[in-house]
Design a protein around this motif. Sequence first.
Motif, PDB file in Angstrom:
ATOM      1  N   ASP A 109     -89.091 -90.804  37.947  1.00  0.00           N
ATOM      2  CA  ASP A 109     -88.237 -90.816  39.141  1.00  0.00           C
ATOM      3  C   ASP A 109     -87.130 -89.772  39.081  1.00  0.00           C
ATOM      4  N   GLU A 110     -86.443 -89.702  37.948  1.00  0.00           N
ATOM      5  CA  GLU A 110     -85.255 -88.850  37.862  1.00  0.00           C
ATOM      6  C   GLU A 110     -85.565 -87.400  37.511  1.00  0.00           C
ATOM      7  N   VAL A 111     -86.490 -87.175  36.593  1.00  0.00           N
ATOM      8  CA  VAL A 111     -86.767 -85.805  36.159  1.00  0.00           C
ATOM      9  C   VAL A 111     -87.893 -85.182  36.987  1.00  0.00           C
ATOM     10  N   LEU A 112     -89.059 -85.822  36.988  1.00  0.00           N
ATOM     11  CA  LEU A 112     -90.203 -85.223  37.690  1.00  0.00           C
ATOM     12  C   LEU A 112     -89.953 -85.140  39.193  1.00  0.00           C
ATOM     13  N   PHE A 113     -89.759 -86.300  39.834  1.00  0.00           N
ATOM     14  CA  PHE A 113     -89.585 -86.279  41.291  1.00  0.00           C
ATOM     15  C   PHE A 113     -88.155 -85.971  41.708  1.00  0.00           C
ATOM     16  N   GLY A 114     -87.169 -86.254  40.860  1.00  0.00           N
ATOM     17  CA  GLY A 114     -85.781 -86.015  41.219  1.00  0.00           C
ATOM     18  C   GLY A 114     -85.282 -84.619  40.907  1.00  0.00           C
ATOM     19  N   ASP A 115     -85.970 -83.902  40.035  1.00  0.00           N
ATOM     20  CA  ASP A 115     -85.534 -82.555  39.668  1.00  0.00           C
ATOM     21  C   ASP A 115     -86.656 -81.537  39.855  1.00  0.00           C
ATOM     22  N   VAL A 116     -87.738 -81.686  39.131  1.00  0.00           N
ATOM     23  CA  VAL A 116     -88.801 -80.679  39.139  1.00  0.00           C
ATOM     24  C   VAL A 116     -89.357 -80.456  40.548  1.00  0.00           C
ATOM     25  N   TRP A 117     -89.675 -81.525  41.251  1.00  0.00           N
ATOM     26  CA  TRP A 117     -90.248 -81.377  42.590  1.00  0.00           C
ATOM     27  C   TRP A 117     -89.234 -80.829  43.591  1.00  0.00           C
ATOM     28  N   ASP A 118     -87.955 -80.917  43.306  1.00  0.00           N
ATOM     29  CA  ASP A 118     -86.931 -80.443  44.234  1.00  0.00           C
ATOM     30  C   ASP A 118     -86.442 -79.022  43.950  1.00  0.00           C
ATOM     31  N   ARG A 119     -86.956 -78.385  42.915  1.00  0.00           N
ATOM     32  CA  ARG A 119     -86.512 -77.027  42.599  1.00  0.00           C
ATOM     33  C   ARG A 119     -86.914 -76.078  43.726  1.00  0.00           C
ATOM     34  N   ALA A 120     -86.039 -75.153  44.051  1.00  0.00           N
ATOM     35  CA  ALA A 120     -86.222 -74.267  45.208  1.00  0.00           C
ATOM     36  C   ALA A 120     -87.242 -73.157  44.988  1.00  0.00           C
ATOM     37  N   GLU A 121     -87.622 -72.893  43.749  1.00  0.00           N
ATOM     38  CA  GLU A 121     -88.498 -71.757  43.469  1.00  0.00           C
ATOM     39  C   GLU A 121     -89.912 -71.916  44.030  1.00  0.00           C
ATOM     40  N   LEU A 122     -90.350 -73.138  44.227  1.00  0.00           N
ATOM     41  CA  LEU A 122     -91.628 -73.418  44.892  1.00  0.00           C
ATOM     42  C   LEU A 122     -91.395 -74.464  45.968  1.00  0.00           C
ATOM     43  N   SER A 123     -92.084 -74.308  47.065  1.00  0.00           N
ATOM     44  CA  SER A 123     -91.994 -75.308  48.128  1.00  0.00           C
ATOM     45  C   SER A 123     -92.763 -76.562  47.712  1.00  0.00           C
ATOM     46  N   PRO A 124     -92.462 -77.706  48.335  1.00  0.00           N
ATOM     47  CA  PRO A 124     -93.260 -78.910  48.058  1.00  0.00           C
ATOM     48  C   PRO A 124     -94.748 -78.677  48.329  1.00  0.00           C
ATOM     49  N   ARG A 125     -95.056 -77.878  49.353  1.00  0.00           N
ATOM     50  CA  ARG A 125     -96.451 -77.545  49.676  1.00  0.00           C
ATOM     51  C   ARG A 125     -97.115 -76.835  48.502  1.00  0.00           C
ATOM     52  N   ASP A 126     -96.432 -75.825  47.958  1.00  0.00           N
ATOM     53  CA  ASP A 126     -96.983 -75.080  46.831  1.00  0.00           C
ATOM     54  C   ASP A 126     -97.086 -75.957  45.589  1.00  0.00           C
ATOM     55  N   ARG A 127     -96.093 -76.795  45.358  1.00  0.00           N
ATOM     56  CA  ARG A 127     -96.149 -77.700  44.208  1.00  0.00           C
ATOM     57  C   ARG A 127     -97.331 -78.660  44.346  1.00  0.00           C
ATOM     58  N   SER A 128     -97.582 -79.121  45.564  1.00  0.00           N
ATOM     59  CA  SER A 128     -98.730 -80.005  45.783  1.00  0.00           C
ATOM     60  C   SER A 128    -100.044 -79.287  45.497  1.00  0.00           C
ATOM     61  N   LEU A 129    -100.158 -78.042  45.914  1.00  0.00           N
ATOM     62  CA  LEU A 129    -101.387 -77.291  45.659  1.00  0.00           C
ATOM     63  C   LEU A 129    -101.613 -77.123  44.157  1.00  0.00           C
ATOM     64  N   VAL A 130    -100.564 -76.779  43.435  1.00  0.00           N
ATOM     65  CA  VAL A 130    -100.667 -76.632  41.981  1.00  0.00           C
ATOM     66  C   VAL A 130    -101.043 -77.972  41.345  1.00  0.00           C
ATOM     67  N   THR A 131    -100.385 -79.031  41.770  1.00  0.00           N
ATOM     68  CA  THR A 131    -100.617 -80.348  41.178  1.00  0.00           C
ATOM     69  C   THR A 131    -102.032 -80.840  41.435  1.00  0.00           C
ATOM     70  N   VAL A 132    -102.501 -80.722  42.678  1.00  0.00           N
ATOM     71  CA  VAL A 132    -103.857 -81.178  43.009  1.00  0.00           C
ATOM     72  C   VAL A 132    -104.893 -80.403  42.201  1.00  0.00           C
ATOM     73  N   THR A 133    -104.745 -79.093  42.114  1.00  0.00           N
ATOM     74  CA  THR A 133    -105.747 -78.318  41.376  1.00  0.00           C
ATOM     75  C   THR A 133    -105.697 -78.627  39.872  1.00  0.00           C
ATOM     76  N   ALA A 134    -104.504 -78.840  39.334  1.00  0.00           N
ATOM     77  CA  ALA A 134    -104.399 -79.197  37.918  1.00  0.00           C
ATOM     78  C   ALA A 134    -105.036 -80.566  37.659  1.00  0.00           C
ATOM     79  N   LEU A 135    -104.733 -81.536  38.502  1.00  0.00           N
ATOM     80  CA  LEU A 135    -105.307 -82.872  38.323  1.00  0.00           C
ATOM     81  C   LEU A 135    -106.825 -82.839  38.461  1.00  0.00           C
ATOM     82  N   ALA A 136    -107.321 -82.083  39.431  1.00  0.00           N
ATOM     83  CA  ALA A 136    -108.773 -81.975  39.614  1.00  0.00           C
ATOM     84  C   ALA A 136    -109.403 -81.289  38.406  1.00  0.00           C
TER      85      ALA A 136
END
Length: 109
Positions: A22-49
Amino acid sequence: MAQQTAPQALASVAPKLVELTDEVLFGDVWDRAELSPRDRSLVTVTALAALYRTEQLGFHLELALANGLTKEELGEALTHLAFYAGWPTAMTAVTRLKAITEETEGPAA
């Protein structure tokens, strides 16, 4: 992106893991400005797959759609991934994507 949280039911087993999620992954990493949430989702989905982490894949496919990726973009990313991570891996992810999108859009004609 709306604030995501770990399943709170897991806190009875691994409270620190839930807190870090909650605090680090979704509260910090996902909120960093260097990648949009859209781009983070694309990276995450492809990594998980690619890693065949199917238990988390459904949640992140839904989040990717909510973060602005289209079914077609996700399908294309997973098709591309088939050549790097393996055909069964990509087919599993595409099957999951199809089920998720049919729940919201209805079955294709």
